[in-house]
Write an enzyme that holds these catalytic residues in place. Structure first.
Site, PDB file in Angstrom:
ATOM      1  N   SER A 137      64.796  98.171 -26.593  1.00 44.29           N
ATOM      2  CA  SER A 137      64.277  97.774 -27.899  1.00 44.29           C
ATOM      3  C   SER A 137      65.369  97.844 -28.970  1.00 44.29           C
ATOM      4  O   SER A 137      66.403  97.185 -28.827  1.00 44.29           O
ATOM      5  CB  SER A 137      63.067  98.649 -28.242  1.00 44.29           C
ATOM      6  N   ASP A 153      64.403  94.564 -23.082  1.00 46.26           N
ATOM      7  CA  ASP A 153      63.591  93.933 -24.122  1.00 46.26           C
ATOM      8  C   ASP A 153      64.100  94.261 -25.529  1.00 46.26           C
ATOM      9  O   ASP A 153      63.396  94.925 -26.319  1.00 46.26           O
ATOM     10  CB  ASP A 153      62.106  94.293 -23.985  1.00 46.26           C
ATOM     11  N   ALA A 157      75.746  87.429 -34.341  1.00 48.68           N
ATOM     12  CA  ALA A 157      76.111  88.188 -33.141  1.00 48.68           C
ATOM     13  C   ALA A 157      76.607  89.616 -33.406  1.00 48.68           C
ATOM     14  O   ALA A 157      76.225  90.536 -32.685  1.00 48.68           O
ATOM     15  CB  ALA A 157      77.131  87.409 -32.317  1.00 48.68           C
ATOM     16  N   SER A 192      74.986  90.910 -28.050  1.00 43.20           N
ATOM     17  CA  SER A 192      75.512  89.570 -27.758  1.00 43.20           C
ATOM     18  C   SER A 192      76.464  89.655 -26.560  1.00 43.20           C
ATOM     19  O   SER A 192      76.912  90.746 -26.203  1.00 43.20           O
ATOM     20  CB  SER A 192      76.232  88.997 -28.979  1.00 43.20           C
ATOM     21  N   ASP A 214      79.777  91.823 -26.344  1.00 42.82           N
ATOM     22  CA  ASP A 214      79.767  93.271 -26.531  1.00 42.82           C
ATOM     23  C   ASP A 214      80.213  94.074 -25.309  1.00 42.82           C
ATOM     24  O   ASP A 214      80.427  95.277 -25.405  1.00 42.82           O
ATOM     25  CB  ASP A 214      78.363  93.732 -26.957  1.00 42.82           C
ATOM     26  N   HIS A 255      56.318  95.587 -23.432  1.00 40.64           N
ATOM     27  CA  HIS A 255      57.651  95.901 -23.979  1.00 40.64           C
ATOM     28  C   HIS A 255      58.374  96.855 -23.019  1.00 40.64           C
ATOM     29  O   HIS A 255      59.501  96.622 -22.609  1.00 40.64           O
ATOM     30  CB  HIS A 255      57.437  96.557 -25.345  1.00 40.64           C
TER      31      HIS A 255
END
Ligand SMILES: *[C@@H]1O[C@H](CO)[C@@H](O)[C@H](O)[C@H]1NC(C)=O
Ligand SMILES: *[C@@H]1O[C@H](CO)[C@@H](O)[C@H](O)[C@H]1NC(C)=O
Length: 475
Positions: A159, A183, A194, A199, A202, A268
């Site tokens: 999350s 998620d 980004a 992204s 990274d 989730h």
């Protein structure tokens, strides 16, 4: 508790500046960075997966040895998300346990940013930048102080934690090996640039599971757009099986109210459990398939593994870096193990029937060398003669090599009236089936030259075409 940690950091930095005379000034400068760190880094142990018993304190060299950090093993860094209760959610310990089960010598570090994670959502969302910076400072310190190789570093964020992991990855001096986004949060991030979210830049490799993207873009709990090298959308990514209200009420009735919290976040959090499943059930990873759309996937058009079009979900993913990000899909069960077996079925209807039939219900049964899966329902929006239809079905059991198939056209009416004299029928000669998991194609033939498939009548049997020719010869 927190002040004690800070005190230790301060003490360590002070001691360092005393002992390291030539680098003393630099160490003191670095010390200031470390003092700003609010996130805590707990090295959990396989014996105690649920408690923060030993903290790695950036700037305090001894803390790493004290916690028995293994410098030759890989390291997992787990980053939680937004919290209403201010406590770790129950998945954290489960993920830590699964990581240690799979990689017993590894270091599993849990980042505690609970203080910053329990504000109103937009405030906590903003805090991901600070958390990302903390984590990057910690990682850089591990790399510089101990020469710990960042190609052994795997960040896993859930999350908001997925974005914190991404921000951390973008700030480290060298790239970490992998970031897994579970998620990643949608609100405040769907349209973010980004650098402010997870992204592909990274980490060396970024894989993402999208499990709760229902709603309009920017409002869904999970981010909708692809943000990694490989983005997987189980069950379309919108919502997960076993997570609807009816099933939730049933589960509460069975298991008690303790699980309410879990059920609210069911879809989730499914991202985490799918990853845990991949750690625990290593011999049988779920496969996901690249597809241009959810609709094309539902038609069974995307079960190809050529040119990296399919991949394993979770830990054993192949590190494919496509030029442009693409979405991958799969179906899952509603419980662990989540794996299912995907099939594309292609049927050609012919015959004299002149009317187009809409919303027709069928049932297909598959028989294989290991098991069978009977009466799998599917609906075709319309059926007319001289047309071929393709659709996706899946089985929860591994039926092995396909041997036989039965097809039934279900009655439209539950009352059974006039269907016996007016029910339509099509001729079906062949049915083509492609198995996603094995990539094998089988053509089934009717046992007669053609079979008449009539609505509301008994199922028609199809056998492997090859077998039929063998049968004929032997008869
Ligand atoms: C550290 O990990 C390596 C494998 O990466 C293992 O061989 C070794 O026994 C571990 N050391 C300790 C002290 O656990
Ligand atoms: C279906 O194809 C057959 C054979 O090609 C043809 O005779 C028949 O007219 C076609 N039926 C329709 C409705 O197009």
């Amino acid at each position: 508790m927190e002040s004690k940690g800070l005190l230790l950091v301060a003490l360590g930095v002070w001691l360092q500046s005393l002992t390291a005379s030539p680098g003393g000034v630099a160490a003191a400068d670095r010390g200031k960075d470390f003092l700003n760190i609010e996130s805590k880094f707990s090295l959990r142990t396989p014996e105690d997966v649920a408690e923060d018993t030993c903290h790695l304190l950036p700037g305090v060299t001894d803390s790493v040895a004290n916690c028995h950090f293994n410098h030759s093993s890989k390291t997992f860094v787990v980053i939680h998300g937004w919290t209403v209760t201010g406590m770790y959610e129950s998945w954290v310990a489960k993920l830590v346990a699964a990581l240690y089960k799979r990689e017993p010598d590894s270091n599993v570090i849990v980042v505690d940013w609970l203080q910053r994670a329990q504000h109103h959502y937009p405030v906590s969302a903003g805090h991901t930048k600070l958390v990302g910076k903390d984590v990057a400072t910690f990682i850089d310190w591990m790399a510089e102080e101990f020469n710990y190789p960042l190609d052994k570093m795997h960040l896993l964020g859930y999350s908001l934690g997925a974005h914190a992991a991404g921000i951390a990855g973008s700030l480290t001096n060298k790239k970490v090996n992998r970031i897994t986004g579970l998620d990643p949060a949608g609100p405040n991030f769907e349209y973010a640039e980004a650098p402010g979210r997870l992204s592909p830049d990274d980490a060396d490799f970024v894989d993402v599971l999208h499990t709760f993207t229902r709603g309009s873009p920017g409002r869904s709990i999970g981010i909708q757009k692809p943000v990694g090298h490989v983005d997987i959308y189980p069950n379309g990514g919108t919502f997960q099986p076993g997570c609807n209200i009816g099933e939730a009420i049933l589960a509460i009735a069975e298991r008690g109210l303790g699980d309410v919290d879990q059920l609210v976040k069911c879809s989730h959090e499914r991202s985490v459990h799918l990853f845990i499943d991949s750690l625990l059930n290593e011999e049988n990873p779920s496969k996901a398939y690249r597809c241009s759309s959810k609709e094309a996937f539902e038609k069974g058009l995307c079960l190809s593994c050529r040119k990296n079009r399919c991949n394993n979900l979770g830990y054993e993913i192949n590190k494919v870096r496509a030029k442009r990000s693409s979405k991958m899909y799969l179906k899952t069960r509603s419980q662990m193990p989540y794996k299912v077996f995907h099939y594309q079925v292609k049927i050609h209807f012919s015959g004299m029937e002149s009317e187009t039939q809409t919303n027709q219900a069928f049932e297909i049964s598959l028989y294989g060398t290991l098991a069978e899966s009977e009466d799998i329902p599917f609906t075709l929006p319309e059926v007319s003669t001289n047309n071929t239809y393709s659709f996706l079905i899946y089985t929860e059991v591994d039926i092995g090599e396909l041997l036989m198939l039965k097809l039934k056209w279900k009655s439209n009416s539950y009352f059974g009236w006039p269907s016996w004299w007016s029910s339509p029928s099509f001729a079906v000669e062949k049915i083509r089936v492609k198995a996603g998991e094995t990539q094998k194609k089988v053509i089934f033939c009717s046992r007669e030259k053609v079979s008449r498939l009539q609505r509301g009548k008994a199922a028609v049997v199809f056998v492997k075409c090859h077998d039929r020719s063998l049968n004929k010869k032997s008869v």
